[in-house]
Every structure is written in C-alpha cells, then in structure tokens.
Write an enzyme that holds these catalytic residues in place. Structure first.
Site, PDB file in Angstrom:
ATOM      1  N   LYS A  69       0.808  -1.223   0.000  1.00  0.00           N
ATOM      2  CA  LYS A  69       0.000   0.000   0.000  1.00  0.00           C
ATOM      3  C   LYS A  69       0.844   1.278   0.000  1.00  0.00           C
ATOM      4  O   LYS A  69       0.463   2.277  -0.614  1.00  0.00           O
ATOM      5  CB  LYS A  69      -0.963   0.008   1.192  1.00  0.00           C
ATOM      6  CG  LYS A  69      -2.091  -1.010   1.067  1.00  0.00           C
ATOM      7  CD  LYS A  69      -3.063  -0.874   2.231  1.00  0.00           C
ATOM      8  CE  LYS A  69      -4.187  -1.881   2.123  1.00  0.00           C
ATOM      9  NZ  LYS A  69      -5.195  -1.677   3.184  1.00  0.00           N
ATOM     10  N   ASP A 106     -10.382   2.537   2.496  1.00  0.00           N
ATOM     11  CA  ASP A 106     -10.548   1.767   3.733  1.00  0.00           C
ATOM     12  C   ASP A 106     -11.434   2.477   4.759  1.00  0.00           C
ATOM     13  O   ASP A 106     -12.346   1.883   5.335  1.00  0.00           O
ATOM     14  CB  ASP A 106      -9.187   1.459   4.370  1.00  0.00           C
ATOM     15  CG  ASP A 106      -8.424   0.376   3.623  1.00  0.00           C
ATOM     16  OD1 ASP A 106      -9.080  -0.466   2.977  1.00  0.00           O
ATOM     17  OD2 ASP A 106      -7.184   0.371   3.680  1.00  0.00           O
ATOM     18  N   ALA A 134      -3.371   0.733   9.073  1.00  0.00           N
ATOM     19  CA  ALA A 134      -4.819   0.474   9.139  1.00  0.00           C
ATOM     20  C   ALA A 134      -5.529   1.569   9.923  1.00  0.00           C
ATOM     21  O   ALA A 134      -6.615   2.017   9.544  1.00  0.00           O
ATOM     22  CB  ALA A 134      -5.084  -0.886   9.773  1.00  0.00           C
ATOM     23  N   PHE A 157       3.833   4.254  22.148  1.00  0.00           N
ATOM     24  CA  PHE A 157       3.074   5.492  22.334  1.00  0.00           C
ATOM     25  C   PHE A 157       3.449   6.567  21.314  1.00  0.00           C
ATOM     26  O   PHE A 157       2.589   7.303  20.832  1.00  0.00           O
ATOM     27  CB  PHE A 157       3.279   6.011  23.761  1.00  0.00           C
ATOM     28  CG  PHE A 157       2.576   7.315  24.031  1.00  0.00           C
ATOM     29  CD1 PHE A 157       1.197   7.408  23.923  1.00  0.00           C
ATOM     30  CD2 PHE A 157       3.295   8.453  24.381  1.00  0.00           C
ATOM     31  CE1 PHE A 157       0.534   8.602  24.170  1.00  0.00           C
ATOM     32  CE2 PHE A 157       2.638   9.655  24.626  1.00  0.00           C
ATOM     33  CZ  PHE A 157       1.262   9.724  24.522  1.00  0.00           C
ATOM     34  N   SER A 158       4.735   6.652  20.952  1.00  0.00           N
ATOM     35  CA  SER A 158       5.184   7.714  20.037  1.00  0.00           C
ATOM     36  C   SER A 158       4.455   7.652  18.689  1.00  0.00           C
ATOM     37  O   SER A 158       4.200   8.680  18.064  1.00  0.00           O
ATOM     38  CB  SER A 158       6.696   7.634  19.812  1.00  0.00           C
ATOM     39  OG  SER A 158       7.046   6.368  19.277  1.00  0.00           O
TER      40      SER A 158
END
Length: 277
Positions: A69, A106, A134, A157-158
């Site tokens: 993608k 999507d 996604a 987390f970043s």
C-alpha cells in the site's frame, strides 16, 4: 460486435486468501458491468513492475493489499485527499490522460459498515487501538462524522502521538498510553491484527460504556478474539471487519465504474462463503 470486457485485479503477497475477486465478481453481476477481476501475486521486490505491466496490457484499475500500500502511494501520479492523509493507497485507476490516480477507500468502507449497523458516530467517544497503516487510513473518515472525541492508543506510544498531531486539524484527537486508558468509550475500534494470533491488546476492560460498540478490523469464522473479550466486558454490539472489506470494495468499484453497488446481499454471500455454508 462483442462487448469489451475491462480488466481489474488485486495485487498483494500473499494473495491466495483474498476475497476481493469473489466480491467484485458479485458486484459486476449485480450492476451488469462487463469486467473480470483477478488476484495477482506481485513479487516482494517487483510490485511497481507488475502494476506497470498490468496497466500497459490494458488493465483499467486495481486494488492493492499488504505489503504494497505504501509503494502504491509512491507509484500513483495523482492522489485523492484521503489517500494523501492515509499515506497509503489501496485503489489505483488509470485515467483517460494516462495518469494513475491513487485512492484509499478503507476508512470510507469502515464508516459505511458502522452506519449500516446503525452505530451513531456523531457525538460519540471513539477509541482507536493501534497506530499503523490500518489506523491511519480510517482516522479522517471517522473524524468527518463529528465524534465528540477520538483517542488513539498504541503499544508504542510515540506512533499514536504522531497520528494525533497529524490529524489534530480535523477534530478532537488525543493519544494515550495503553495503561492510562481507563475511561469509557462508545465505539472501540481494534485496528491491530492481534486477533489473528488469538492475542488481545493490553487494555483495561473498563473501556466499554453502556450500549457501546466493539469493532475489530480482522474477521474470521465466528467472533474474533477481541470481540469475544469485548462482549464479556460489556460491549452491547460487536462487529468484525468483513463489512469494512465489502464497503471499501464498493467504494473502489464506484471510483472505477461510476456507480455504487449494493453491499448487503454481497456481505451475506461472503459471510456464507467464509463460514463454508
């Protein structure tokens, strides 16, 4: 005079599992469109060459799945706004001037499926689990529905933080560490592939508000691992990603053919096919 039959395909690696040929063949039958749609394996290092050859041989458009993608995003000579924001392309179309336009359907597919299930997104508190491609592909269409808030949480987390910054202009978006996510949400979307290996994100089970909806982008026979867990901990509704798959396909079909096929009957057929009925 024989009618010209247009060629479409899906490119991926592996691709044998793809349901796209099944879906688009039913769409074509439903809308009386003269086309064939095949699944094509592109070599891991040869995606661009494979797609160039497909278009050179008269192909009209194609879908792109893992792991190509991002490459499709680079390959397209033009991009829709939603593809630019997604940073990835799952649909390519050859235009009359020879340019190839890249789109990402999507997020539209996800929103279409949620709305089809009467899930209220306007004013909702949405939690998106995962911060990969996604998740990124669905954030703008979700924010377009005007939720009260959208929270992104991710193991790293970043990555969640980066997405929150990227989409801050489109609505109320925040990033949270997984171990700090304890409040309730109305719509909880799992964009990770954890269910495929029977795993769960490391989250508190207190996230499900009364009448909340759980949505897992993965799908399979019966409830996914994530949706089983969600139902056990208070989710009133749980849906898998099969409807999103059909929704994004309908959106691609619309881009290629200029008409939108109906999704409900196709989804029923696909579910029967998946369950082996």
């Amino acid at each position: 005079m024989t009618q010209q039959i247009d060629r479409y395909a899906v490119f991926g690696n592996p691709i044998e599992h793809s349901k796209s040929p099944f879906i688009h063949t039913l769409f074509a039958r439903q809308t009386n469109q003269p086309l064939i749609y095949t699944a094509e394996t592109a070599p891991k290092e040869g995606f661009v060459e494979a797609v160039k050859a497909f278009f050179a041989e008269g192909g009209k458009g194609c879908n792109v799945t893992l792991p190509f993608k991002e490459e499709a995003y680079q390959f397209a000579s033009r991009l829709t706004e939603r593809a630019q924001l997604a940073g990835a392309v799952n649909t390519l179309k050859k235009l009359d001037d020879g340019d190839i336009i890249g789109d990402n359907t999507d997020g539209a597919g996800l929103v279409q499926d949620l709305l089809q299930h009467q899930v209220v997104l306007a004013g909702a508190r949405i939690l998106v689990i995962g911060a990969g491609g996604a998740a990124r592909g669905v954030l703008k269409p979700l924010l377009d529905q005007k939720p009260t808030s959208l929270t992104i949480t991710n193991r790293t987390f970043s990555k969640a933080e980066k997405l929150a910054v990227l989409f801050a202009a489109y609505g109320s978006v925040t990033a949270k560490e997984m171990n700090t996510v304890t409040e309730e949400y109305d719509v909880i979307i799992n964009s990770t592939s954890a269910s495929l290996s029977g795993e769960l994100p490391a989250l508190s089970s207190s996230i499900f508000a009364a009448n909340s909806t759980s949505y897992d982008m993965m799908y399979g026979k019966g409830d996914t691992t994530f949706n089983q867990w969600a139902k056990q901990h208070g989710a009133a509704h749980a849906y898998d990603g099969l409807g999103m798959l059909v929704g994004q396909a309908a959106e691609s079909f619309m881009l290629w053919r200029g008409l939108r096929p109906g999704s409900k009957q196709i989804l029923r057929e696909l579910r029967k096919n998946l369950e082996g009925l």
